[in-house]
Every structure is written in C-alpha cells, then in structure tokens.
Write an enzyme that holds these catalytic residues in place. Sequence first.
Site, short mmCIF file in Angstrom:
data_model
loop_
_atom_site.label_atom_id
_atom_site.label_comp_id
_atom_site.label_asym_id
_atom_site.label_seq_id
_atom_site.Cartn_x
_atom_site.Cartn_y
_atom_site.Cartn_z
N SER A 22 3.78 3.53 -6.60
CA SER A 22 3.03 2.56 -7.43
C SER A 22 2.40 3.27 -8.61
O SER A 22 2.05 4.46 -8.51
CB SER A 22 1.92 1.91 -6.59
N TYR A 82 -5.67 3.47 -1.17
CA TYR A 82 -4.32 2.98 -1.54
C TYR A 82 -3.76 3.86 -2.66
O TYR A 82 -2.63 4.35 -2.58
CB TYR A 82 -4.37 1.51 -1.97
N1 LIG Z 1 3.17 -6.03 -5.25
C1 LIG Z 1 2.72 -5.10 -6.06
O1 LIG Z 1 1.98 -5.40 -7.05
C2 LIG Z 1 3.11 -3.66 -5.87
C3 LIG Z 1 2.92 -2.78 -6.94
C4 LIG Z 1 3.28 -1.45 -6.79
C5 LIG Z 1 3.82 -1.01 -5.60
N2 LIG Z 1 4.00 -1.88 -4.56
C6 LIG Z 1 4.57 -1.35 -3.32
O2 LIG Z 1 5.78 -2.03 -3.06
C7 LIG Z 1 6.06 -1.98 -1.66
C8 LIG Z 1 6.50 -3.35 -1.19
O3 LIG Z 1 5.43 -4.26 -1.38
P1 LIG Z 1 5.64 -5.75 -1.85
O4 LIG Z 1 4.91 -5.93 -3.12
O5 LIG Z 1 7.07 -6.16 -1.76
O6 LIG Z 1 4.76 -6.48 -0.73
P2 LIG Z 1 5.11 -7.54 0.43
O7 LIG Z 1 5.81 -8.72 -0.12
O8 LIG Z 1 3.80 -7.73 1.12
O9 LIG Z 1 6.11 -6.75 1.38
C9 LIG Z 1 5.65 -5.79 2.29
C10 LIG Z 1 6.76 -5.55 3.32
O10 LIG Z 1 6.32 -4.53 4.22
C11 LIG Z 1 6.47 -5.01 5.56
N3 LIG Z 1 5.42 -4.43 6.39
C12 LIG Z 1 4.07 -4.58 6.25
N4 LIG Z 1 3.42 -3.94 7.23
C13 LIG Z 1 4.39 -3.38 8.02
C14 LIG Z 1 4.35 -2.61 9.20
N5 LIG Z 1 3.18 -2.30 9.80
N6 LIG Z 1 5.53 -2.20 9.76
C15 LIG Z 1 6.71 -2.53 9.18
N7 LIG Z 1 6.81 -3.25 8.05
C16 LIG Z 1 5.66 -3.68 7.48
C17 LIG Z 1 6.35 -6.52 5.46
O11 LIG Z 1 7.07 -7.19 6.50
P3 LIG Z 1 6.44 -7.69 7.91
O12 LIG Z 1 5.15 -8.37 7.62
O13 LIG Z 1 7.50 -8.57 8.48
O14 LIG Z 1 6.27 -6.45 8.73
C18 LIG Z 1 7.08 -6.78 4.14
O15 LIG Z 1 8.47 -6.84 4.36
C19 LIG Z 1 4.80 -1.42 -1.00
O16 LIG Z 1 4.99 -0.07 -0.68
C20 LIG Z 1 3.74 -1.57 -2.07
O17 LIG Z 1 2.72 -0.61 -1.95
C21 LIG Z 1 3.65 -3.19 -4.67
#
Ligand SMILES: NC(=O)c1ccc[n+]([C@@H]2O[C@H](COP(=O)([O-])OP(=O)(O)OC[C@H]3O[C@@H](n4cnc5c(N)ncnc54)[C@H](OP(=O)(O)O)[C@@H]3O)[C@@H](O)[C@H]2O)c1
Length: 268
Positions: A138, A151
């Site tokens: 990120s 984070y």
């Molecule tokens: N959204 C943003 O603004 C943003 C920005 C920069 C970086 N990121 C990074 O992008 C990545 C993906 O995030 P996203 O934005 O796509 O968020 P998201 O839609 O909340 O997706 C998160 C995913 O992680 C899984 N997950 C959560 N806790 C887990 C656990 N304990 N064990 C296994 N799987 C787990 C969730 O599935 P389940 O609930 O089914 O387990 C879901 O598939 C993350 O690493 C986040 O830090 C996000």
Amino acid sequence: MRALVTGATSGIGLALARRLAAGGYDLVLVARDGDRLATTAAELHATHRVAGEVLAADLTTEAGLTAVEARLTQETDPVDVLVNNAGMGLPPGGYLGNPVQTSLTLNRLNVDSVLRLTHVALPGMLARRRGGLITISSIAGFVPGTPAITYSASKAWTTAFGEGLHQLLRGTGVTSTTVVPGFVRSEFHQRSGASTAGLPDWLWSTPQTVAETAVRGFDRAAPLVVPGTVWRTGYGISRLLPRRWSRAAFARLMSRTARSTSRKGADR
Ligand SMILES: NC(=O)c1ccc[n+]([C@@H]2O[C@H](COP(=O)([O-])OP(=O)(O)OC[C@H]3O[C@@H](n4cnc5c(N)ncnc54)[C@H](OP(=O)(O)O)[C@@H]3O)[C@@H](O)[C@H]2O)c1
C-alpha cells in the site's frame, strides 16, 4: 500455469483472480468465506474454462496457515505464482484506540502470513526456475497514516520485503512484483468500519485497475508498480519533497478515514 490468490473473495483479490483466469491461469482461491470462493471458482470455470480450487482458511490462525502451506508445497499441480493479497486495516481509533490484540492480529495477516507462505512457495518455484510472487502492499507503507500506524508499518514491511525479494531472486527465473495502491473501492474500509465520506472520487482506483497494473507489472518482472495516474504522480512528487511534508500531508488524508461509519454493504 497456476496461481494461488489469498483474499480472493472480494476487492483486489477477486479482480486479480478474474484477471489471471482471463490470462489462462488455473487458480487456488484462499480466504475465510468458502461459499464466496466456490461461487467465484464456478464463475471462472464457466467464463474462462480454468480450474478453480477452493481453500477456505483463516490466515491469522495456525491451522489456516498450515493448510495453505501444505497446498503450496504440494508436488502435483504445483503453484507457479503466489499472490499475497489478503490484508486488513485497523478500526477507527487506530493503534492506541484499539486493544493491542487488534494490531497483533493485523500483523499475523499482513506480515506473518506473507512471510510464511512466501518461504514455503519459493523452493519449488526456484527448482522449476519459473513463476514468482505478486505482493499487494500500500501507499501507506511509504508514509505513516495516523492513527492507523500499525497498518502503515505492516505495509512498509511488505514493500521492503517484496522489493528485497526482487533483488534476492535476480537471475533465478523467479520474479517478485510489489503492488502499491492508493485508495481502492473494495470492502476494505467497510470491514474496518472506517468512513471514506471525506475523500474525493478522484483519489479512488478500481480493483480492476489494480489487478491489471499488477499482472502487467508481473509479466515484465517489474520490482514495484503503483496503480493509477493520480497515485503514481503523487508517489513521484512525494519522493522529491522533504519527508516531513509528505508525512504531514498523508497523515491529514488518512485521518479522514479514521471516523467510524455504520454504512451497510460494500464501500462503493
Ligand atoms: N482498499 C484499499 O484502499 C487498499 C489500498 C491499498 C492496499 N490495500 C491492500 O489490498 C489488499 C486487499 O484488500 P482489498 O482492498 O481488496 O480489501 P477487501 O475487499 O476487504 O478484501 C480483503 C480480502 O482478504 C480476505 N481476508 C481478510 N481477513 C482474512 C483472514 N484472516 N484470512 C484469510 N483471508 C482474509 C477477505 O476474505 P474473507 O473475509 O472471506 O476471509 C477478502 O477476500 C490488502 O492487503 C490491503 O491492505 C487496500
């Protein structure tokens, strides 16, 4: 080729699974919600004729990590590409406003699972001299966003780890691409209960943009990619500014997500 994608139920992980399937990859889909993964696996098989295995696992637990490690070391149908994507944010209140256990759980998912899964995945890839890693970090890893400093710290680790792997793996036939998104429309902020109402639309990327940039970067063995013109430009400028300026500007931006929300459903 086969890719294992962690966090494939929603957001960036789901978009990556779809993008990799469109490119002909068979998939191993990992997250906690097995039903959602099964729906995605069926969709990808129907649309792209690729195999989609479902592996329901909580990556903050020993049992979940062990199950995914076992799949990564399996010799039949080996995994060529590991996508470390699953991650979580901190609830409003951040580091000090939540029990320390919240940050420890975050570390288990955002740091420990990446460290462990990569460690077991690499020997097979190195022996086959192909494949590699896509690691979702990120922008928050470059500058601390308060109050969610644990984070940011977890993503600083992730970026350093992914870039370090790129150096470590030179000349092996195995590559590492670290992806550094800004704000992305997914379930991420909704899950942590953070409000995004104060953030303008132009700051947001889509999961599809992130996935496309990630896979293209991986295909050309790029060490680090920043999806979206706005964030790429901001990242470039921030490297020229005194660090105290970029630290202050980013902290102001992140503090806008620190308020809680009671909105239901995906944050879009
Ligand atoms: N959204 C943003 O603004 C943003 C920005 C920069 C970086 N990121 C990074 O992008 C990545 C993906 O995030 P996203 O934005 O796509 O968020 P998201 O839609 O909340 O997706 C998160 C995913 O992680 C899984 N997950 C959560 N806790 C887990 C656990 N304990 N064990 C296994 N799987 C787990 C969730 O599935 P389940 O609930 O089914 O387990 C879901 O598939 C993350 O690493 C986040 O830090 C996000």
